[in-house]
Design an enzyme around this catalytic site. Structure first.
Site, mmCIF file in Angstrom:
data_model
loop_
_atom_site.group_PDB
_atom_site.id
_atom_site.type_symbol
_atom_site.label_atom_id
_atom_site.label_comp_id
_atom_site.label_asym_id
_atom_site.label_seq_id
_atom_site.Cartn_x
_atom_site.Cartn_y
_atom_site.Cartn_z
ATOM 1 N N ASN A 9 0.579 -2.431 12.143
ATOM 2 C CA ASN A 9 -0.108 -1.526 11.209
ATOM 3 C C ASN A 9 -0.017 -2.151 9.820
ATOM 4 O O ASN A 9 0.965 -1.976 9.098
ATOM 5 C CB ASN A 9 0.588 -0.155 11.265
ATOM 6 C CG ASN A 9 -0.005 0.860 10.297
ATOM 7 O OD1 ASN A 9 -0.781 0.524 9.408
ATOM 8 N ND2 ASN A 9 0.371 2.107 10.470
ATOM 9 N N HIS A 184 -7.684 6.965 7.362
ATOM 10 C CA HIS A 184 -6.507 7.592 7.983
ATOM 11 C C HIS A 184 -6.893 8.319 9.270
ATOM 12 O O HIS A 184 -6.192 9.225 9.715
ATOM 13 C CB HIS A 184 -5.826 8.607 7.049
ATOM 14 C CG HIS A 184 -5.142 8.002 5.861
ATOM 15 N ND1 HIS A 184 -5.205 8.556 4.603
ATOM 16 C CD2 HIS A 184 -4.383 6.892 5.734
ATOM 17 C CE1 HIS A 184 -4.513 7.822 3.753
ATOM 18 N NE2 HIS A 184 -4.005 6.792 4.417
ATOM 19 N N GLY A 214 0.778 9.911 2.129
ATOM 20 C CA GLY A 214 1.659 8.734 2.122
ATOM 21 C C GLY A 214 1.468 8.044 0.792
ATOM 22 O O GLY A 214 1.297 8.702 -0.241
ATOM 23 N N ASN A 215 1.499 6.725 0.819
ATOM 24 C CA ASN A 215 1.166 5.957 -0.374
ATOM 25 C C ASN A 215 -0.301 6.189 -0.712
ATOM 26 O O ASN A 215 -0.662 6.534 -1.821
ATOM 27 C CB ASN A 215 1.393 4.495 -0.056
ATOM 28 C CG ASN A 215 2.142 3.828 -1.146
ATOM 29 O OD1 ASN A 215 2.016 4.207 -2.310
ATOM 30 N ND2 ASN A 215 2.918 2.834 -0.774
ATOM 31 N N GLY A 216 -1.139 5.976 0.309
ATOM 32 C CA GLY A 216 -2.518 6.460 0.256
ATOM 33 C C GLY A 216 -2.475 7.891 0.774
ATOM 34 O O GLY A 216 -1.587 8.240 1.542
ATOM 35 N N ARG A 245 -3.671 4.840 -6.753
ATOM 36 C CA ARG A 245 -5.137 5.067 -6.795
ATOM 37 C C ARG A 245 -5.461 6.394 -7.463
ATOM 38 O O ARG A 245 -4.764 7.379 -7.242
ATOM 39 C CB ARG A 245 -5.702 5.040 -5.371
ATOM 40 C CG ARG A 245 -5.744 3.659 -4.752
ATOM 41 C CD ARG A 245 -6.076 3.699 -3.273
ATOM 42 N NE ARG A 245 -4.914 3.408 -2.452
ATOM 43 C CZ ARG A 245 -4.850 3.548 -1.130
ATOM 44 N NH1 ARG A 245 -5.902 3.971 -0.468
ATOM 45 N NH2 ARG A 245 -3.736 3.256 -0.472
ATOM 46 N N VAL A 335 5.230 11.411 2.170
ATOM 47 C CA VAL A 335 5.461 12.517 1.235
ATOM 48 C C VAL A 335 5.367 13.856 1.982
ATOM 49 O O VAL A 335 6.229 14.726 1.835
ATOM 50 C CB VAL A 335 4.439 12.483 0.073
ATOM 51 C CG1 VAL A 335 4.692 13.628 -0.898
ATOM 52 C CG2 VAL A 335 4.468 11.140 -0.652
ATOM 53 N N GLU A 388 0.949 6.656 13.865
ATOM 54 C CA GLU A 388 -0.286 5.874 14.008
ATOM 55 C C GLU A 388 -0.109 4.793 15.067
ATOM 56 O O GLU A 388 -1.037 4.484 15.810
ATOM 57 C CB GLU A 388 -0.634 5.213 12.660
ATOM 58 C CG GLU A 388 -1.176 6.176 11.614
ATOM 59 C CD GLU A 388 -1.226 5.579 10.216
ATOM 60 O OE1 GLU A 388 -0.186 5.085 9.736
ATOM 61 O OE2 GLU A 388 -2.301 5.608 9.598
HETATM 62 N N1 LIG Z 1 11.638 12.396 0.413
HETATM 63 C C1 LIG Z 1 10.500 11.918 -0.095
HETATM 64 N N2 LIG Z 1 9.928 12.550 -1.125
HETATM 65 C C2 LIG Z 1 8.766 12.115 -1.667
HETATM 66 N N3 LIG Z 1 8.128 11.042 -1.230
HETATM 67 C C3 LIG Z 1 8.657 10.359 -0.210
HETATM 68 C C4 LIG Z 1 9.854 10.758 0.427
HETATM 69 N N4 LIG Z 1 10.119 9.874 1.425
HETATM 70 C C5 LIG Z 1 9.116 8.957 1.399
HETATM 71 N N5 LIG Z 1 8.237 9.245 0.429
HETATM 72 C C6 LIG Z 1 7.027 8.527 0.026
HETATM 73 O O1 LIG Z 1 6.251 8.192 1.141
HETATM 74 C C7 LIG Z 1 5.431 7.063 0.813
HETATM 75 C C8 LIG Z 1 5.289 6.197 2.021
HETATM 76 O O2 LIG Z 1 4.717 6.977 3.016
HETATM 77 P P1 LIG Z 1 3.962 6.301 4.241
HETATM 78 O O3 LIG Z 1 3.357 7.391 5.034
HETATM 79 O O4 LIG Z 1 4.900 5.380 4.921
HETATM 80 O O5 LIG Z 1 2.841 5.566 3.420
HETATM 81 P P2 LIG Z 1 2.029 4.248 3.671
HETATM 82 O O6 LIG Z 1 1.743 4.189 5.135
HETATM 83 O O7 LIG Z 1 0.816 4.497 2.863
HETATM 84 O O8 LIG Z 1 2.881 3.135 3.166
HETATM 85 C C9 LIG Z 1 6.117 6.344 -0.339
HETATM 86 O O9 LIG Z 1 5.250 6.334 -1.442
HETATM 87 C C10 LIG Z 1 7.342 7.201 -0.617
HETATM 88 O O10 LIG Z 1 7.499 7.410 -1.963
HETATM 89 C C1 LIG Z 2 -6.477 3.989 4.061
HETATM 90 C C2 LIG Z 2 -5.190 4.013 3.352
HETATM 91 O O1 LIG Z 2 -5.154 4.389 2.195
HETATM 92 O O2 LIG Z 2 -4.093 3.640 4.038
HETATM 93 P P1 LIG Z 2 -2.579 3.655 3.519
HETATM 94 O O3 LIG Z 2 -2.250 5.073 3.213
HETATM 95 O O4 LIG Z 2 -1.767 3.117 4.662
HETATM 96 O O5 LIG Z 2 -2.507 2.815 2.276
HETATM 97 MG MG LIG Z 3 0.022 4.678 6.053
#
Ligand SMILES: Nc1ncnc2c1ncn2[C@@H]1O[C@H](COP(=O)(O)OP(=O)(O)O)[C@@H](O)[C@H]1O
Ligand SMILES: CC(=O)OP(=O)(O)O
Ligand SMILES: [Mg+2]
Length: 431
Positions: A9, A184, A214-216, A245, A335, A388
């Site tokens: 991923n 997503h 998440g981050n996105g 973003r 998050v 995922e």
């Molecule tokens: N306890 C928490 N409180 C707030 N945000 C969190 C917590 N644990 C993880 N995160 C946030 O989750 C995000 C990562 O989530 P994830 O779903 O793995 O995202 P991505 O797949 O986009 O990298 C990070 O930006 C992190 O700050």
């Molecule tokens: C599409 C996208 O924003 O994916 P991610 O949250 O993994 O960055």
């Molecule tokens: Mg993700």
């Protein structure tokens, strides 16, 4: 049949992976290769033991790109197990964020498919380039097994023209394939099905709002298991406030910044994709840091948090109206799964819409699906961990035409028809 599926991923500066047993759906190992391209990257490799037992190793080293990250992942398997010879993958599944108008289904990777994914990179500049590197590295490490690309955009092919069209010149929209694609999708599909399973109700009966934070981050209205509205657009930039973003913004801001601040198109692209959102507003892109700073009185962090919640609530209201009737709101991803403050803040004041969070249930920590609404809430609010990688493994297996314990739920198609060019679209036309 026995064997495993390796799932990769790829994200912008990281990738997650899982090795999954196809008979039992058990996660044999998982990991995260993060901070790719930064001075010091990190690899976390976790080997599953019996029951809840896990064996985690992590180390830091510079990781210049996804290709070297992939090699580090193979080393981690070699050193810490499980052996990839003993658990040789029968297929490799890859998450690809943008499938454009070309890919509606899980697709067997060929050199032509890689080229098409590369060509779509302009529309997912944070994601598709890393995915291509991951695919190339995996194909050279596992040359004799099928590789399958599973697209974030695929689940949103059910959007109606009213939901996917932008109100711009029709000729230009047609010529340049400008429309909402949504992202997503693998997560929205997995989570909406998992929520239905958890409630013991057929997904066909449920109207849901899934909040993947998440981050996105994106919101999705799911009616009877089909995506009917989603907040990301032609690219993963539209919609909710994200780590770096901006999400929704008046497009005229860009004209203004171009004319008055002299910013060129690439600078504006960089600004909105990598220098905005929580990071742009507060100097911190991680929600945990934003909340900690806000709690110790940092004004910009407090405002960034408020804007984040304000936008989330806006989408909940809008999607409730689009669905007409709402059964569940589901929080998921980093998050959404871990932060009670965000969940409570997003739904605060919505009691009049029949949405009531139970504070104790919301604060409870758990890694499994759970209800966080009160018993008198007419909408059931859930936290459902996304996976995922498992969804990609299921679709990969179905696409290769193999049989295993992994459920395909009749959704993905067989290898012969895997790569589908939508009707009326000449092959090779991506957008
Ligand atoms: N306890 C928490 N409180 C707030 N945000 C969190 C917590 N644990 C993880 N995160 C946030 O989750 C995000 C990562 O989530 P994830 O779903 O793995 O995202 P991505 O797949 O986009 O990298 C990070 O930006 C992190 O700050
Ligand atoms: C599409 C996208 O924003 O994916 P991610 O949250 O993994 O960055
Ligand atoms: Mg993700």
């Amino acid at each position: 049949m026995s064997g495993s599926i390796l799932v990769v991923n790829s994200g912008s500066s990281s990738f997650k992976y899982q090795l999954i047993d196809i008979l039992t759906e058990r996660r044999l190992a998982s990991g995260l290769v993060e901070r790719i391209g930064e001075e010091l990257g990190r690899v976390i490799h976790t080997v599953s033991g019996t029951g809840e037992q896990q064996d985690e190793t992590s180390f830091e080293t510079p990781i210049p790109d996804h290709t070297s990250g992939f090699a580090l992942m193979l080393n981690a398997f070699g050193e810490h197990g499980p052996s990839l010879e003993g658990n040789a993958p029968v297929a490799v599944g890859h998450r690809v964020v943008h499938g454009g108008a070309r890919f509606h289904q899980p697709t067997i990777v060929t050199p032509a498919v890689v080229r098409d994914i590369e060509d779509l990179a302009a529309l997912a500049p944070l994601h598709n380039p890393g995915a291509v590197q991951g695919i190339e590295a995996a194909r050279s490490a596992f040359p004799s097994v099928p590789h399958v690309a599973v697209f974030d955009t695929a689940f949103h092919q059910t959007l109606s023209p009213a939901a996917f069209s932008y109100a711009i010149d029709a000729g230009l929209a047609e010529r340049f394939r400008i429309r909402r694609y949504g992202f997503h999708g693998t997560s929205h599909r997995f989570v909406s099905c998992a929520a239905a399973e958890f409630l013991g109700r057929p997904v066909e009966e449920l109207n849901q709002i899934v909040l993947h934070l998440g981050n996105g981050a994106s919101a999705c209205a799911v009616a009877g298991g089909r995506s009917v509205e989603t907040s990301m657009g032609m690219t993963p930039l539209e919609g909710l406030v994200m780590g770096t973003r901006s999400g929704d913004i008046d497009p005229a801001v860009l004209f203004h910044l171009h004319r008055k601040a002299g910013l060129g198109v690439d600078e504006l692209d960089e600004l909105l994709n990598r220098g905005s959102g929580l990071l742009g507003m507060s100097g911190r892109g991680d929600m945990r840091d934003v909340i900690a700073a806000a709690e110790s009185g940092d004004g910009p962090s407090g405002l960034a948090f408020e804007v984040y919640l304000h936008r989330l609530k806006h989408y909940v209201g809008a999607y409730y109206a689009q669905l007409g009737r709402l059964d569940t709101i589901v929080f998921t991803a980093g998050v959404g799964e871990n932060n009670a403050l965000v969940r409570a803040g997003a739904l605060e004041g919505l009691e009049g819409l029949g949405i009531r969070i139970d504070p104790q249930r919301n604060e409870a920590r758990s890694r499994i699906a759970r209800v966080i609404s009160s018993d008198d809430s007419s909408v059931t609010v859930l936290v459902v961990p996304t996976n995922e990688e498992l969804e990609i493994a299921r679709q990969t297996l179905a696409c290769t035409g193999r049989k295993g314990g992994l459920r395909a739920d009749g959704r993905p198609q067989s290898a012969e028809s895997a790569s589908v060019v939508p009707e009326g679209l000449p092959s090779g036309r991506l957008l």
